[in-house]
Each structure stands twice: as structure tokens, then as C-alpha cells.
Design a protein around this motif. Structure first.
Motif, short mmCIF file in Angstrom:
data_model
loop_
_atom_site.label_atom_id
_atom_site.label_comp_id
_atom_site.label_asym_id
_atom_site.label_seq_id
_atom_site.Cartn_x
_atom_site.Cartn_y
_atom_site.Cartn_z
N ARG A 307 0.83 -1.20 0.00
CA ARG A 307 0.00 0.00 0.00
C ARG A 307 0.86 1.26 0.00
NH1 ARG A 307 -5.36 -1.50 1.09
NH2 ARG A 307 -5.55 -3.60 1.95
N TRP A 308 1.97 1.23 0.75
CA TRP A 308 2.85 2.39 0.75
C TRP A 308 3.54 2.54 -0.60
CZ3 TRP A 308 8.19 3.09 0.17
CH2 TRP A 308 8.65 4.38 0.46
N LEU A 309 3.99 1.43 -1.19
CA LEU A 309 4.63 1.50 -2.51
C LEU A 309 3.68 2.07 -3.55
CD1 LEU A 309 6.48 -1.95 -2.50
CD2 LEU A 309 7.54 0.32 -2.30
N LEU A 310 2.43 1.66 -3.51
CA LEU A 310 1.46 2.18 -4.47
C LEU A 310 1.20 3.67 -4.24
CD1 LEU A 310 -1.12 -0.77 -4.46
CD2 LEU A 310 0.44 -0.15 -6.32
N SER A 311 1.13 4.08 -2.97
CA SER A 311 0.86 5.48 -2.68
C SER A 311 2.02 6.37 -3.12
CB SER A 311 0.61 5.68 -1.19
OG SER A 311 1.81 5.54 -0.44
N LYS A 312 3.25 5.81 -3.17
CA LYS A 312 4.43 6.57 -3.59
C LYS A 312 4.78 6.32 -5.06
CE LYS A 312 5.13 8.48 0.36
NZ LYS A 312 4.91 9.93 0.53
N ARG A 313 3.89 5.60 -5.78
CA ARG A 313 4.05 5.33 -7.21
C ARG A 313 5.31 4.53 -7.52
NH1 ARG A 313 2.09 11.16 -9.80
NH2 ARG A 313 0.28 11.40 -8.45
N LYS A 314 5.72 3.69 -6.58
CA LYS A 314 6.85 2.80 -6.80
C LYS A 314 6.30 1.50 -7.38
CE LYS A 314 9.56 4.80 -3.00
NZ LYS A 314 10.73 5.27 -3.76
N TYR A 315 5.88 1.57 -8.63
CA TYR A 315 5.11 0.49 -9.22
C TYR A 315 5.90 -0.79 -9.45
CZ TYR A 315 1.76 4.23 -10.01
OH TYR A 315 0.89 5.27 -9.84
N GLN A 316 7.14 -0.67 -9.87
CA GLN A 316 7.93 -1.87 -10.13
C GLN A 316 8.19 -2.65 -8.85
OE1 GLN A 316 8.86 -3.32 -13.08
NE2 GLN A 316 7.37 -1.80 -13.79
#
Length: 564
Positions: A307-316
Motif C-alpha cells: 500500500r505504501w509502494l502504491l501510494s508513492k508510485r513505486k510500481y515496479q
């Protein structure tokens, strides 16, 4: 607890350009695909990956309980005045010599802790073995100039804090103040650098500052390090809790929350056991905190929160974690779901001006009444919960066993709440929990001290009741407020509730005036909160309110209708 993804996330991963095909594919979805949908339909709500995560984070949750070691390291210990006329020139002498009542006034609990009889001028001095009453004026009482202690396993002995109970209790109060100060710090680190970094930094601070505190040379240093440790390390529980709950499906979130709370109780049981086995307070602190340094390895072991990765647009990075979840759970995630999750459609911007929350509260009598009510629940819950844990050490001479039993009874309390919340409702669960705890605390105040078994049973039932409340309170409070203001008002209630945990360490001092004062205070607060729960609507079977109007309508037949 978990952080929702931002709706504005609409750009492609940085290492590839958004294609028209992908844009068209994303636009076919009527609403953004939520991670919960993928957990329910594809990845699995509770598989081996989630199980491994919970087992891993259970260790730092257990360790987060070690910050309560002040209950033992700053424990009150029996003391009396030093009598130089009887040859006592240090505090390392027999605590109860045969002649003690010749020199010190008798009380209902034995003899006075802070007064002695004045010596007669010109009388010959006694010895450590023989000190007659004739050398003291038993009509004149004076304060102590030095102290003799029954034990040496507390800062009270090392820093000579006899008869300075308020100063001794300050250790617990500062620890609770630190848990309030840590909220913005951990929140910033967690949102800026990730949940994993917040967890590792918090545990490192917990371990390092705790270890340094074991070498305190005076009480001021001990207190400064106490508040510093909780201010920089108390984020351990919340950071680990997020890891435990963010990747389980909605069906298992309540059980996972209760499990995390139970692990904290297990940590308190371990704390009591270590303090029992290693009684010198400096060695006890070292034994508790040195193993915490092992959690630094979690930076390489734990996967970052999706969820944090998605919120920070760290998609890979998010893609790799999701693929790993699917592999460990032996499930799969479709390309369509993956793309829809990583490239959600851009929602139209809305420029509707929002009203000030304060204006909204005062414009709604129902919301105002709730905002005035829920913080009282939280103050009571933290006050009684922490107060019972702290006061358990004074139940009898078996202080360690009492503390362990008081903490262990929390575990069935947590899971009892899980079993009954969805069966009998939120209001009955909370009210019965408050009333049970209140009745037990008030009864405890009037049970004679010689009935130790009965006192212990009643005390444990009181802790069981407030543990049921603790698990239920978060859910019921969140269900009373509309989505737009839920997080803010829940955080407000929790923050005001810290008043209870800050004042709880001071309650043992009141026992100097009457042993039953803390118990009666716990009971009175429990009765008040139990009655206040009855003023709010039942939320079982109702939809979670999204708007103020829906929140005001809770308890009416309309609130039970499913959304169209």
C-alpha cells in the motif's frame, strides 16, 4: 491503521511510457481496483505470505512491550528511616530488626516509612543488636534523614528516592508522554521513507536508548532517557501493526488486530518473567534490550508495504511484492488486475469547498455529542488498562507473578471481543466490559487484604473486562464517524485518551492515603463510560457512514439498508 492509496495516482511506472492500449484498458474500469478486491478474489486474504509476515512482526510487537520495564526498574520498595542512634550508618542493614518499633511509629501496615521517633538528648546510643525504647521520645515524631530499604532491585534504592513517591512515579508518566510525542515522528518517517524503515529505526532507538539507560548514573539521567526512548522508539508497535494488517483481507483484519494486541500482552508476560529471573534492574534492562538489535535485519528480510509502494508510485517494487505474494500463497494475479492496480484511472478533480471540521461539529448536535463522548471512553480505557497493570505489582509479595497473570488475562479478553462483537453487538460488548471492570475494581477496594486469592481473582476479572473494551473501542469509534472525518476524529479521541495513560502511573502514590483510592477511581470511570456507551446508537449490521447525514442517521431503519 492502514494507509489508503491516493486516488490521484494515475501515471505509469517510471521505466516505461504509458501506451494508448494501457490507457484504454484502465479506462474500462468503472472504479479503481482496490488491493482488498485483489486479495479477496485472487491473491488470497490469508495465505502463507501473510502468515509469515505476522510471525515476523510478532517479534518486534513483543519487544515493544519492553518499554514498560519501568514498572520494575522504578518499582516502589519498602523503606524506613535510618536510625543512626542504633548504629545504622548505611542503608545496607537489616530491614526489620527486633527493636524497630522502639524507634519507628507503628502503622496498620507495619511501621511508618517516612517518620521516626526523635532521639532523647543525652541518652546513650544503642547498637545494631540492641536499641531500647528509652533513648527515643515516643511523643515526638520527625522526618527521615536517611533510609533503609527492604530490597535493592530498583532505582529507588540506587538513587535514594525513599518517601519521594511522586518523583518515582514520574518515570511512568514520562514514558506515557513519550508515546504521545512519538505519533507525529513515526507518522512522518513511515509516510516519507516507508513502513519498513520506520519499524527498523524505532526498534533500533528502543534498543540503543534502553541499553544506555541501564548505565544511568543518577535519576535525572534515567528520566531523560526514559522519555527519549519512548519518544523515538514507541513507534515500534504501530509500525509492526501496519505490517500485520495491511496485507490481510478484510475478513481476517479483526482477528489479525486481536492477534497483534495479544502479542503485546505476550511481551508483557515475558517482561515480567525476565524481571523475576534477573532482578537487578540494570541487568534486567540489558537482557531485555540487547536482543532487540537483531530486528535491524528486518530491513533485508521484510518486504515493504504494498500500500505504501502504491501510494508513492513505486510500481515496479509493488509489482515484485505482489508477484512474491502470489508465489508464496500458490495463487496468481491476472495481468488485467495487475495493470488496473498499478495504473488506476485518473478521477476528475473536484473543487468543492469543504467546510471546516469545527464548524461541522458545532452545526450537528449528534456529532458534537459523539465528539464529547468518545474521548471519555478512551481516557477511561487507557487509565484503567495501564493503571491495573501498574498496580498489580502491589497486590502481594509475589509482585512478578501478579503482573504476569494480569497481563496474561488480556489475551482471552482480546479474543472474547472478537467472538462477541459480531454476535451481540458493539454497545452490549463495550457496556458489559466497562461495567464488569468497574464492579470488580470497586469490590476489590473493600476486600480484606488477608483474602489474597479472592482479591487476585476479582482483580484479574477487572483486567479481563477492560481488555474486552480495548479491542472493541477502536472499531466502535470508527463506525460512529463519517468517512470524511473518521481518521481525524478517531485520532483526536485516541490522542485525548493519552491523558489516561499519562495519569495512570501516578495512581499507586494515592495508596499512601487509602489503599482503595486507585480501585475506586478505576471503578468510577468505568461506570461513567459504560453509561455513556448507552447514549450512542448500535452499529452492528449498519453500513459504514460515508456522509454526515448517514452518521447522524445511525440507529434508524434507514442506516441498515444496503447501499444502492
Amino acid at each position: 491503521m492502514s494507509e489508503s492509496r491516493k486516488n490521484s495516482v494515475g501515471q505509469a511506472p517510471p521505466d516505461r511510457k504509458p501506451s494508448m492500449a494501457n490507457s484504454r484498458k484502465a479506462s474500462t474500469f468503472e472504479k479503481p481496483v482496490d488491493l482488498d478486491d485483489i486479495l479477496v478474489n485472487e491473491l488470497g486474504q490469508f495465505g502463507w505470505f501473510q502468515m509469515r509476515n505476522i510471525i515476523l512482526v510478532a517479534i518486534p510487537i513483543i519487544m515493544s512491550a519492553f518499554m514498560s520495564e519501568y514498572i520494575f526498574s522504578a518499582a516502589a520498595i519498602p523503606h524506613r528511616c535510618q536510625i543512626p542512634e542504633c548504629g545504622e550508618n548505611s542503608n545496607r542493614v537489616e530491614f526489620e530488626p527486633e527493636w524497630v518499633l522502639n524507634a519507628i511509629p507503628e502503622t496498620s501496615s507495619g511501621f511508618s516509612s517516612c517518620e521516626r521517633f526523635a532521639p532523647r538528648l543525652g541518652s546513650p546510643n544503642g547498637t545494631l543488636d540492641y536499641c531500647p525504647a528509652t533513648i527515643f521520645d515516643q511523643n515526638t515524631r520527625v522526618g527521615c534523614e536517611g533510609y533503609v530499604y527492604a530490597r535493592d532491585n530498583s532505582v529507588v534504592y540506587d538513587f535514594d528516592l525513599g518517601c519521594e513517591e511522586w518523583l518515582r512515579a514520574l518515570a511512568g508518566t514520562l514514558s506515557s508522554v513519550g508515546t504521545l510525542l512519538v505519533l507525529p515522528i513515526t507518522g512522518y518517517v513511515s509516510d516519507r521513507y516507508g513502513r519498513r524503515m520506520a519499524l527498523v529505526i524505532s526498534v533500533f532507538n528502543l534498543a540503543l536508548i534502553g541499553l544506555i539507560r541501564a548505565f544511568s548514573v543518577n535519576y535525572v539521567m534515567y528520566l531523560v532517557l526514559q522519555i527519549l526512548q519512548t519518544t523515538l522508539g514507541a513507534g515500534t508497535f504501530s509500525s509492526a501493526y501496519i505490517f500485520a494488517t495491511e496485507l490481510v483481507g478484510p475478513k481476517y483484519r479483526v482477528v489479525t488486530s486481536a492477534t497483534a494486541s495479544s502479542m503485546f500482552a505476550v511481551g508483557l508476560v515475558i517482561l515480567g518473567s525476565v524481571a523475576w529471573v534477573i532482578q537487578p534492574w540494570r541487568y534486567m534492562i540489558m537482557a531485555l534490550h540487547i536482543p532487540c538489535f537483531l530486528i535491524i535485519s528486518y530491513y533485508w528480510i521484510l518486504s515493504e508495504s504494498v500500500r505504501w509502494l502504491l501510494s508513492k508510485r513505486k510500481y515496479q517494487e509493488a509489482r515484485k511484492v505482489l508477484e512474491n505474494v502470489a508465489r508464496v500463497n500458490k495463487t496468481s494475479i491476472s495481468d488485467k488486475s495487475m495493470e488496473a492496480l498499478l495504473i488506476p484511472p485518473t478521477l476528475p478533480d473536484t473543487h468543492e469547498k469543504k467546510r471546516s471540521l469545527i464548524k461541522v461539529i458545532f452545526s450537528s448536535r449528534i456529532l458534537l455529542r459523539r465528539v464529547c463522548t468518545t474521548p471519555i471512553w478512551w481516557i477511561t480505557t487507557t487509565f484503567v488498562y495501564y493503571g491495573l497493570s501498574i498496580n498489580s505489582t502491589s497486590l502481594s509479595d509475589t509482585m512478578y507473578l501478579n503482573f504476569i497473570l494480569t497481563c496474561a488475562v488480556e489475551i482471552p479478553g482480546f479474543f472474547t471481543a472478537v467472538l462477541v462483537l459480531d454476535r451481540i453487538g458493539r454497545k452490549p460488548t463495550l457496556s458489559v466490559g466497562y461495567f464488569l471492570s468497574a464492579a470488580c475494581n470497586i469490590a476489590f477496594a473493600f476486600i480484606p487484604n488477608d483474602l489474597e486469592v479472592l482479591r487476585l481473582i476479582v482483580f484479574l476479572l477487572g483486567k479481563f473486562g477492560i481488555s474486552v473494551v480495548f479491542t472493541s473501542l477502536y472499531l466502535f469509534t470508527s463506525e460512529l464517524y463519517p468517512t470524511e472525518y473518521r481518521h481525524t476524529l478517531l485520532a483526536f479521541s485516541s490522542m485525548i485518551g493519552r491523558i489516561g495513560s499519562i495519569t495512570a502511573p501516578l495512581t499507586p502514590v494515592l495508596m499512601e492515603y487509602w489503599d482503595g483510592i486507585p480501585s475506586v477511581m478505576f471503578g468510577g470511570m468505568g461506570l461513567l463510560s459504560g453509561l455513556l456507551v448507552l447514549t450512542q446508537p448500535e452499529t452492528l449490521g449498519t453500513r459504514m457512514p460515508d456522509t454526515l447525514a448517514e452518521a447522524e442517521a445511525l440507529g434508524t431503519p434507514e442506516s441498515k439498508k444496503p447501499k444502492s
